[in-house]
Design a protein around this motif. Structure first.
Motif, PDB file in Angstrom:
ATOM      1  N   THR A  22       0.831  -1.198   0.000  1.00  0.00           N
ATOM      2  CA  THR A  22       0.000   0.000   0.000  1.00  0.00           C
ATOM      3  C   THR A  22       0.869   1.253   0.000  1.00  0.00           C
ATOM      4  OG1 THR A  22      -1.682  -1.198   1.243  1.00  0.00           O
ATOM      5  CG2 THR A  22      -1.844   1.190   1.216  1.00  0.00           C
ATOM      6  N   VAL A  23       1.907   1.238   0.804  1.00  0.00           N
ATOM      7  CA  VAL A  23       2.819   2.377   0.873  1.00  0.00           C
ATOM      8  C   VAL A  23       3.525   2.557  -0.466  1.00  0.00           C
ATOM      9  CG1 VAL A  23       4.913   3.248   1.976  1.00  0.00           C
ATOM     10  CG2 VAL A  23       3.128   2.199   3.366  1.00  0.00           C
ATOM     11  N   LYS A  24       3.944   1.454  -1.055  1.00  0.00           N
ATOM     12  CA  LYS A  24       4.626   1.517  -2.352  1.00  0.00           C
ATOM     13  C   LYS A  24       3.694   2.079  -3.425  1.00  0.00           C
ATOM     14  CE  LYS A  24       7.254  -1.294  -5.592  1.00  0.00           C
ATOM     15  NZ  LYS A  24       7.776  -2.628  -5.887  1.00  0.00           N
ATOM     16  N   GLU A  25       2.469   1.639  -3.436  1.00  0.00           N
ATOM     17  CA  GLU A  25       1.496   2.133  -4.418  1.00  0.00           C
ATOM     18  C   GLU A  25       1.206   3.614  -4.212  1.00  0.00           C
ATOM     19  OE1 GLU A  25      -0.878   2.330  -7.639  1.00  0.00           O
ATOM     20  OE2 GLU A  25       0.374   0.638  -7.054  1.00  0.00           O
ATOM     21  N   ALA A  26       1.095   4.017  -2.960  1.00  0.00           N
ATOM     22  CA  ALA A  26       0.859   5.436  -2.673  1.00  0.00           C
ATOM     23  C   ALA A  26       2.046   6.271  -3.137  1.00  0.00           C
ATOM     24  CB  ALA A  26       0.630   5.635  -1.182  1.00  0.00           C
ATOM     25  N   GLY A  27       3.240   5.785  -2.909  1.00  0.00           N
ATOM     26  CA  GLY A  27       4.436   6.491  -3.371  1.00  0.00           C
ATOM     27  C   GLY A  27       4.487   6.591  -4.876  1.00  0.00           C
ATOM     28  N   ARG A  28       4.118   5.521  -5.537  1.00  0.00           N
ATOM     29  CA  ARG A  28       4.099   5.520  -7.004  1.00  0.00           C
ATOM     30  C   ARG A  28       3.070   6.529  -7.517  1.00  0.00           C
ATOM     31  NH1 ARG A  28       3.257   0.300  -8.002  1.00  0.00           N
ATOM     32  NH2 ARG A  28       5.471  -0.133  -8.215  1.00  0.00           N
ATOM     33  N   THR A  33       1.988  11.479 -10.225  1.00  0.00           N
ATOM     34  CA  THR A  33       1.221  12.724 -10.245  1.00  0.00           C
ATOM     35  C   THR A  33       2.144  13.931 -10.264  1.00  0.00           C
ATOM     36  OG1 THR A  33      -0.571  11.654  -9.032  1.00  0.00           O
ATOM     37  CG2 THR A  33      -0.549  14.055  -9.047  1.00  0.00           C
ATOM     38  N   THR A  34       3.190  13.883  -9.455  1.00  0.00           N
ATOM     39  CA  THR A  34       4.169  14.972  -9.435  1.00  0.00           C
ATOM     40  C   THR A  34       4.821  15.123 -10.799  1.00  0.00           C
ATOM     41  OG1 THR A  34       4.602  14.572  -7.099  1.00  0.00           O
ATOM     42  CG2 THR A  34       6.245  15.846  -8.306  1.00  0.00           C
ATOM     43  N   ARG A  35       5.191  14.004 -11.426  1.00  0.00           N
ATOM     44  CA  ARG A  35       5.804  14.032 -12.761  1.00  0.00           C
ATOM     45  C   ARG A  35       4.855  14.655 -13.776  1.00  0.00           C
ATOM     46  NH1 ARG A  35       5.813   8.481 -15.397  1.00  0.00           N
ATOM     47  NH2 ARG A  35       3.666   9.151 -15.558  1.00  0.00           N
ATOM     48  N   ASP A  36       3.612  14.244 -13.752  1.00  0.00           N
ATOM     49  CA  ASP A  36       2.641  14.750 -14.726  1.00  0.00           C
ATOM     50  C   ASP A  36       2.368  16.245 -14.534  1.00  0.00           C
ATOM     51  OD1 ASP A  36       2.537  12.171 -15.664  1.00  0.00           O
ATOM     52  OD2 ASP A  36       0.639  11.694 -14.656  1.00  0.00           O
ATOM     53  N   THR A  38       4.392  18.436 -13.112  1.00  0.00           N
ATOM     54  CA  THR A  38       5.613  19.154 -13.484  1.00  0.00           C
ATOM     55  C   THR A  38       5.731  19.277 -14.996  1.00  0.00           C
ATOM     56  OG1 THR A  38       6.709  18.321 -11.501  1.00  0.00           O
ATOM     57  CG2 THR A  38       8.121  19.173 -13.234  1.00  0.00           C
ATOM     58  N   LYS A  39       5.396  18.205 -15.695  1.00  0.00           N
ATOM     59  CA  LYS A  39       5.448  18.232 -17.155  1.00  0.00           C
ATOM     60  C   LYS A  39       4.444  19.242 -17.715  1.00  0.00           C
ATOM     61  CE  LYS A  39       5.579  14.257 -19.247  1.00  0.00           C
ATOM     62  NZ  LYS A  39       5.161  12.976 -19.876  1.00  0.00           N
ATOM     63  N   ALA A  40       3.248  19.259 -17.161  1.00  0.00           N
ATOM     64  CA  ALA A  40       2.214  20.196 -17.624  1.00  0.00           C
ATOM     65  C   ALA A  40       2.634  21.642 -17.379  1.00  0.00           C
ATOM     66  CB  ALA A  40       0.885  19.908 -16.928  1.00  0.00           C
ATOM     67  N   VAL A  41       3.195  21.910 -16.213  1.00  0.00           N
ATOM     68  CA  VAL A  41       3.656  23.267 -15.906  1.00  0.00           C
ATOM     69  C   VAL A  41       4.793  23.657 -16.847  1.00  0.00           C
ATOM     70  CG1 VAL A  41       4.837  24.670 -14.169  1.00  0.00           C
ATOM     71  CG2 VAL A  41       2.903  23.247 -13.501  1.00  0.00           C
ATOM     72  N   GLY A  42       5.701  22.742 -17.086  1.00  0.00           N
ATOM     73  CA  GLY A  42       6.814  23.019 -17.992  1.00  0.00           C
ATOM     74  C   GLY A  42       6.346  23.312 -19.401  1.00  0.00           C
ATOM     75  N   HIS A  43       5.411  22.524 -19.887  1.00  0.00           N
ATOM     76  CA  HIS A  43       4.888  22.751 -21.240  1.00  0.00           C
ATOM     77  C   HIS A  43       4.133  24.079 -21.321  1.00  0.00           C
ATOM     78  CE1 HIS A  43       5.052  18.260 -22.598  1.00  0.00           C
ATOM     79  NE2 HIS A  43       6.224  18.749 -22.267  1.00  0.00           N
TER      80      HIS A  43
END
Length: 67
Positions: A22-28, A33-36, A38-43
């Motif tokens: 559960t912890v691993k899935e939450a981290g993933r 979400t952070t990656r997505d 960040t990518k949207a803000v960058g674009h």
């Protein structure tokens, strides 16, 4: 007091280890979400900079042409 914190830490470690998936899935989920985001803000920043650059170029060309 130390015994209380030791017991609390032990319970916490057991809970974390028992819910490792559960912890691993939450981290993933948080990581993706952070990656997505960040990518949207960058674009969006890139697109905004391009638009400012185009508008600036047009203004400079209008100034060169005499208004």
């Amino acid at each position: 007091m130390r015994l209380y914190f030791a017991r609390l830490a032990t319970v916490f470690i057991v809970l974390v280890l028992s819910s490792c998936a559960t912890v691993k899935e939450a981290g993933r989920t948080i990581g993706h979400t952070t990656r997505d985001v960040t990518k949207a803000v960058g674009h969006a920043s890139r697109d905004a900079a391009k638009e400012v650059g185009k508008a600036t170029k047009e203004v400079v060309e209008d100034i060169k042409d005499g208004g």
